[in-house]
Design a protein around this motif. Structure first.
Motif, PDB file in Angstrom:
ATOM      1  N   ASP A  52       8.707 -16.065  -0.076  1.00  0.00           N
ATOM      2  CA  ASP A  52       7.896 -16.914   1.413  1.00  0.00           C
ATOM      3  C   ASP A  52       6.822 -17.844   0.629  1.00  0.00           C
ATOM      4  O   ASP A  52       7.530 -19.183   0.831  1.00  0.00           O
ATOM      5  CB  ASP A  52       6.745 -16.531   1.997  1.00  0.00           C
ATOM      6  CG  ASP A  52       7.478 -15.269   3.144  1.00  0.00           C
ATOM      7  OD1 ASP A  52       8.571 -15.416   3.113  1.00  0.00           O
ATOM      8  OD2 ASP A  52       6.263 -14.259   3.631  1.00  0.00           O
ATOM      9  N   HIS A  88       8.316 -19.431  -2.534  1.00  0.00           N
ATOM     10  CA  HIS A  88       9.596 -20.529  -2.542  1.00  0.00           C
ATOM     11  C   HIS A  88      10.385 -20.716  -1.544  1.00  0.00           C
ATOM     12  O   HIS A  88      10.445 -22.203  -1.540  1.00  0.00           O
ATOM     13  CB  HIS A  88      10.300 -19.268  -3.372  1.00  0.00           C
ATOM     14  CG  HIS A  88      11.552 -19.957  -3.769  1.00  0.00           C
ATOM     15  ND1 HIS A  88      11.937 -20.882  -4.561  1.00  0.00           N
ATOM     16  CD2 HIS A  88      13.072 -20.566  -3.064  1.00  0.00           C
ATOM     17  CE1 HIS A  88      13.370 -21.636  -4.525  1.00  0.00           C
ATOM     18  NE2 HIS A  88      13.699 -20.883  -3.653  1.00  0.00           N
ATOM     19  N   ASP A  89       9.955 -20.011  -0.207  1.00  0.00           N
ATOM     20  CA  ASP A  89      10.920 -20.922   0.405  1.00  0.00           C
ATOM     21  C   ASP A  89      10.493 -22.052   1.086  1.00  0.00           C
ATOM     22  O   ASP A  89      10.473 -22.840   1.517  1.00  0.00           O
ATOM     23  CB  ASP A  89      11.860 -20.041   1.761  1.00  0.00           C
ATOM     24  CG  ASP A  89      11.994 -18.606   1.365  1.00  0.00           C
ATOM     25  OD1 ASP A  89      13.007 -18.996   0.310  1.00  0.00           O
ATOM     26  OD2 ASP A  89      11.996 -17.680   2.213  1.00  0.00           O
ATOM     27  N   SER A 121       9.743 -26.246  -5.678  1.00  0.00           N
ATOM     28  CA  SER A 121      10.561 -25.151  -6.507  1.00  0.00           C
ATOM     29  C   SER A 121      11.113 -25.121  -7.994  1.00  0.00           C
ATOM     30  O   SER A 121      11.253 -26.283  -7.656  1.00  0.00           O
ATOM     31  CB  SER A 121      11.920 -25.061  -5.287  1.00  0.00           C
ATOM     32  OG  SER A 121      12.405 -25.627  -4.940  1.00  0.00           O
ATOM     33  N   ALA A 163      12.368 -15.327  -5.888  1.00  0.00           N
ATOM     34  CA  ALA A 163      13.234 -14.784  -4.804  1.00  0.00           C
ATOM     35  C   ALA A 163      14.063 -14.148  -3.749  1.00  0.00           C
ATOM     36  O   ALA A 163      14.288 -13.249  -3.815  1.00  0.00           O
ATOM     37  CB  ALA A 163      12.707 -16.178  -3.867  1.00  0.00           C
ATOM     38  N   LYS A 165      20.749 -13.390   2.754  1.00  0.00           N
ATOM     39  CA  LYS A 165      19.238 -14.081   1.796  1.00  0.00           C
ATOM     40  C   LYS A 165      19.957 -14.450   0.478  1.00  0.00           C
ATOM     41  O   LYS A 165      19.543 -15.458  -0.192  1.00  0.00           O
ATOM     42  CB  LYS A 165      17.977 -13.650   2.370  1.00  0.00           C
ATOM     43  CG  LYS A 165      18.054 -13.533   4.132  1.00  0.00           C
ATOM     44  CD  LYS A 165      16.793 -12.842   3.932  1.00  0.00           C
ATOM     45  CE  LYS A 165      15.844 -12.975   6.080  1.00  0.00           C
ATOM     46  NZ  LYS A 165      14.280 -11.799   5.814  1.00  0.00           N
ATOM     47  N   TYR A 218      20.705 -17.982  -1.364  1.00  0.00           N
ATOM     48  CA  TYR A 218      20.199 -18.306  -2.457  1.00  0.00           C
ATOM     49  C   TYR A 218      21.001 -18.800  -4.194  1.00  0.00           C
ATOM     50  O   TYR A 218      20.741 -20.068  -4.371  1.00  0.00           O
ATOM     51  CB  TYR A 218      19.196 -17.039  -3.288  1.00  0.00           C
ATOM     52  CG  TYR A 218      17.650 -16.909  -2.792  1.00  0.00           C
ATOM     53  CD1 TYR A 218      17.395 -17.868  -2.422  1.00  0.00           C
ATOM     54  CD2 TYR A 218      17.229 -15.939  -1.655  1.00  0.00           C
ATOM     55  CE1 TYR A 218      15.453 -17.438  -1.618  1.00  0.00           C
ATOM     56  CE2 TYR A 218      16.220 -15.627  -1.156  1.00  0.00           C
ATOM     57  CZ  TYR A 218      15.699 -16.466  -1.103  1.00  0.00           C
ATOM     58  OH  TYR A 218      14.404 -16.783  -0.470  1.00  0.00           O
TER      59      TYR A 218
END
Length: 328
Positions: free
Chosen positions: A184, A186-187, A193, A201, A245, A249
């Motif tokens: 969370d 990082h997002d 970041s 992440a 997800k 990344y």
């Protein structure tokens, strides 16, 4: 007055020895001030100076004795506030990590500089961890994250260490909480970041995805098939969502693993369909028709899984060859 003059004379002798480069003799003179004039202000100053010079000489054990003795006798002295920093170094040099962390904990609360407070808190957590005091390390890292979300890179490392410490304790609930925090934070970091936060992440999300994959893998297809297949497909969707997800990344270390797992999801579903329980009471013709229906259901999943494995294996042609491309 006579005692003060004697003390001043011995102290002056120590200063002259220091000026001549005779540090060891100077330390002896400074410590002698306390013997000839105990309890005087100049004796306190001399003992403090002796401890500082012993640190310069690298005589850490003697410096510890002198400075801890000075602290005990001069609790309200103006220089008492400087002792935690000195003793923290003295203890670190002797690898007394817990005692060094205790001094840094004091600095994290009492130092007038906010930056020193922040750095002391983080270092104290590291030293408690090094000393094996997991409880105190967790307290300090948690306090750091809550108090200092910036700089972002250090807060990220604190979150990572918390996840590892809770894993060591076997506290998976708290571990998962801090893994989620890595994702969370990082997002939400945007331009703040870092490559490290991106990597962590992706790593944390891969761990969550693996948990979902195992749930999917262990979900058995049994009669009534419609109900159990619905549960397995739900587990499948959750697994695929997590691995998507990971792919988003774009971290090379995890992309091939995610691709392999996604391929396996489809292949396993096809295989599990073919290996599922058959209804009882079917005659030979009905059983044959049932098998054909299962094949019609399973074949597209197996084909899709094979295509994903092929794409993953082809990463080898561009130089990405690891155990996941090999497994594909």
């Amino acid at each position: 007055d006579v005692v003060d003059r004697i003390a001043a004379s011995v102290y002056k002798q120590g200063e002259q020895q220091m000026a001549a480069g005779e540090t060891a003799l100077a330390v002896t003179s400074f410590l002698r001030v306390g013997e000839v004039a105990p309890g005087t202000a100049i004796a306190a100053t001399a003992q403090y100076d002796a401890g500082s010079y012993l640190m310069e000489m690298g005589s850490w054990a003697q410096a510890e004795t002198v400075l801890t003795g000075w602290r005990a006798a001069n609790v309200s002295h103006a220089l008492a506030a400087t002792l935690p920093a000195k003793l923290a170094e003295v203890y670190q040099q002797q690898e007394k990590w817990g005692k060094a962390a205790d001094e840094l904990s004091v600095m994290a609360v009492s130092d007038p500089s906010d930056d020193v407070k922040r750095q002391s808190l983080y270092l104290s957590a590291q030293l408690y961890q090094k000393d094996g005091d997991i409880k105190r390390a967790v307290e300090q890292y948690r306090g750091y994250v809550n108090s200092y979300p910036q700089p972002f890179d250090l807060a990220t490392e604190a979150r990572f260490e918390l996840s590892e410490l809770y894993l060591a304790e076997g506290n998976l609930k708290n571990r998962n909480f801090w893994l989620n925090q890595l994702v969370d934070s990082h997002d939400a970091a945007g331009a703040q970041s870092t490559e490290r936060s991106l990597y962590l992440a992706a790593w944390a999300t891969t761990l969550f995805a693996e948990t979902e994959f195992n749930r999917f893998k262990n979900a058995q297809l049994k009669l009534p098939l419609k109900r159990s297949l619905k549960k397995k497909k739900t587990a499948m969707k959750k697994t695929l969502a997590e691995y998507e997800k990971v792919l988003n990344y774009g971290v090379a270390d995890f992309v091939t693993e995610a691709s392999y797992r996604i391929g396996e999801v489809y292949v396993l579903l096809g295989r599990d369909l073919m290996a599922s329980q058959r209804p009882k009471g079917l005659d030979a013709l009905e059983l044959e028709q049932y098998e054909l229906l299962l094949e019609e259901q399973a074949f597209p999943f197996e084909e899709k899984g094979i295509a994903i494995h092929e794409a993953n294996a082809q990463r080898s042609w561009s130089g990405t060859y690891d155990k996941w491309t090999q497994k594909s």
